[in-house]
Enzyme design. Sequence first.
Site, mmCIF file in Angstrom:
data_model
loop_
_atom_site.group_PDB
_atom_site.id
_atom_site.type_symbol
_atom_site.label_atom_id
_atom_site.label_comp_id
_atom_site.label_asym_id
_atom_site.label_seq_id
_atom_site.Cartn_x
_atom_site.Cartn_y
_atom_site.Cartn_z
ATOM 1 N N SER A 215 -10.044 5.796 56.429
ATOM 2 C CA SER A 215 -9.049 5.625 55.381
ATOM 3 C C SER A 215 -8.096 4.473 55.649
ATOM 4 O O SER A 215 -7.144 4.273 54.905
ATOM 5 C CB SER A 215 -8.242 6.929 55.263
ATOM 6 O OG SER A 215 -7.807 7.318 56.539
ATOM 7 N N THR B 258 -3.672 7.448 54.207
ATOM 8 C CA THR B 258 -2.854 6.348 54.710
ATOM 9 C C THR B 258 -2.145 6.720 56.003
ATOM 10 O O THR B 258 -1.707 7.859 56.154
ATOM 11 C CB THR B 258 -1.758 6.081 53.656
ATOM 12 O OG1 THR B 258 -2.394 5.714 52.464
ATOM 13 C CG2 THR B 258 -0.753 5.049 54.096
ATOM 14 N N THR C 229 -3.411 1.095 54.768
ATOM 15 C CA THR C 229 -4.434 1.968 54.196
ATOM 16 C C THR C 229 -5.577 1.168 53.576
ATOM 17 O O THR C 229 -5.394 0.000 53.207
ATOM 18 C CB THR C 229 -3.803 2.854 53.089
ATOM 19 O OG1 THR C 229 -4.740 3.839 52.671
ATOM 20 C CG2 THR C 229 -3.393 2.043 51.869
ATOM 21 N N ARG D 91 -7.789 -2.064 42.234
ATOM 22 C CA ARG D 91 -6.738 -1.034 42.239
ATOM 23 C C ARG D 91 -5.844 -1.185 43.484
ATOM 24 O O ARG D 91 -6.302 -1.382 44.596
ATOM 25 C CB ARG D 91 -7.403 0.345 42.241
ATOM 26 C CG ARG D 91 -6.421 1.527 42.233
ATOM 27 C CD ARG D 91 -6.178 2.073 43.626
ATOM 28 N NE ARG D 91 -5.463 3.352 43.598
ATOM 29 C CZ ARG D 91 -4.981 3.948 44.687
ATOM 30 N NH1 ARG D 91 -5.138 3.409 45.872
ATOM 31 N NH2 ARG D 91 -4.340 5.098 44.593
ATOM 32 N N THR E 80 1.949 9.693 51.439
ATOM 33 C CA THR E 80 0.498 9.681 51.483
ATOM 34 C C THR E 80 0.024 10.539 50.315
ATOM 35 O O THR E 80 0.779 11.336 49.780
ATOM 36 C CB THR E 80 -0.032 10.215 52.833
ATOM 37 O OG1 THR E 80 -1.462 10.158 52.832
ATOM 38 C CG2 THR E 80 0.407 11.641 53.093
ATOM 39 N N GLY E 81 -1.223 10.346 49.929
ATOM 40 C CA GLY E 81 -1.730 11.104 48.788
ATOM 41 C C GLY E 81 -2.014 10.200 47.607
ATOM 42 O O GLY E 81 -2.137 8.979 47.776
HETATM 43 N N1 ASP Z 1 -1.581 6.649 49.033
HETATM 44 C C1 ASP Z 1 -2.858 6.010 49.256
HETATM 45 C C2 ASP Z 1 -3.322 5.380 47.983
HETATM 46 O O1 ASP Z 1 -3.170 5.957 46.934
HETATM 47 C C3 ASP Z 1 -3.890 6.919 49.765
HETATM 48 C C4 ASP Z 1 -3.447 8.033 50.662
HETATM 49 O O2 ASP Z 1 -2.482 7.994 51.361
HETATM 50 O O3 ASP Z 1 -4.049 9.067 50.660
HETATM 51 O O4 ASP Z 1 -3.907 4.317 48.062
#
Ligand code: ASP
Length: 337
Positions: free
Chosen positions: A90, A192, A210, A220, A243-244
């Site tokens: 990731s 991330t 990330t 994107r 994160t997310g």
């Molecule tokens: N926040 C990151 C994104 O949307 C991914 C993650 O942290 O899970 O690119």
Amino acid sequence: MSNRRKFIKASLLGTVGATALSSFKNTGELLGSATTPTSNNQLKPLIISTWNHGLPANEETWKNLKNGTSTIDAIEAGMRIPEADPKIRSVGYGGFPDREGKVTLDACIMDHHSDCGAVSFLQGIKHPISVAKKVMQKTSHVMLSGEGALQFALSEGFEEENLLTDEAKKDWEKWLEASKYKPVINMENHDTISMLVLDEDGNISGGCTTSGAAWKMHGRIGDSPIIGAGLFLDNEIGAAAATGLGEAVIRTAGSAMVVELMRQGKSPYEACKEIVERIYTKHKNHKDMEYLQVGFIAINKKGEHAGYSLRSGFNYAVYDDKKGNRMEDAPFKMAWE
Ligand code: ASP
């Protein structure tokens, strides 16, 4: 199966150990004392980082801080560890590609003067956090993107390389068979690394790096390189990082809002929780809700820290002098269905 995934699965099956069971109910309400929502240890330095890969990153940052490296350089050094690790799917090298099979990276860094640098949609450079630092230090801009970011990196001496490992390529080819764009959050495909540091002088800095959501559309950009969304800090108050699902964090200016709530007197725990609640309210009837996961970490000037997530399974690494480097499970609003 990763430990995190096991944890999630075990949590859902109700087979986690006594510690976790005493802390959470399916509603996600924090019940016991096994997971402290915030700890006021007044210890400096304090480092917190998202997910398990926060542990080796914290370790490296800590070592650098103790050797007298500047805080920004120590953050960069820590974040380069997961960026270079092909097993971490990731972040950086080995990260899952987008739906066209291209690994595109996002990163940002911010110091206690509110100086910051970011790169987004960067391809072919293993260490976006280092390019972000150069953007901060060597340009009058905050963010460079895509081809421009790459050209800048090359002009600074970074080497272009293939970041798509055989493993990631195989996974992408498998994904192509169905080509379903449905980000499954919290299941090894996005996570991330965000890091927040309160250094020995009591100053706050942070970083984020990330490969973003797996199988995203080409072009994107998530929340992670956006100051105010994936990361924000005000050295007088504190710092927060996310994160997310980046789209949800951008829609709500997540990390900036957590810091603003701390400015109004909320603890890191209260602030993270309130913004997660807000994201839930804004999204409960939204198309993203089915797979929505967001998590925040935060620290304040007093050395208190916390994490909080919408759904179960989020954890973060904490390093201080008293207890060393360890994982803490974040309290959450609700379990996965
Ligand atoms: N926040 C990151 C994104 O949307 C991914 C993650 O942290 O899970 O690119």
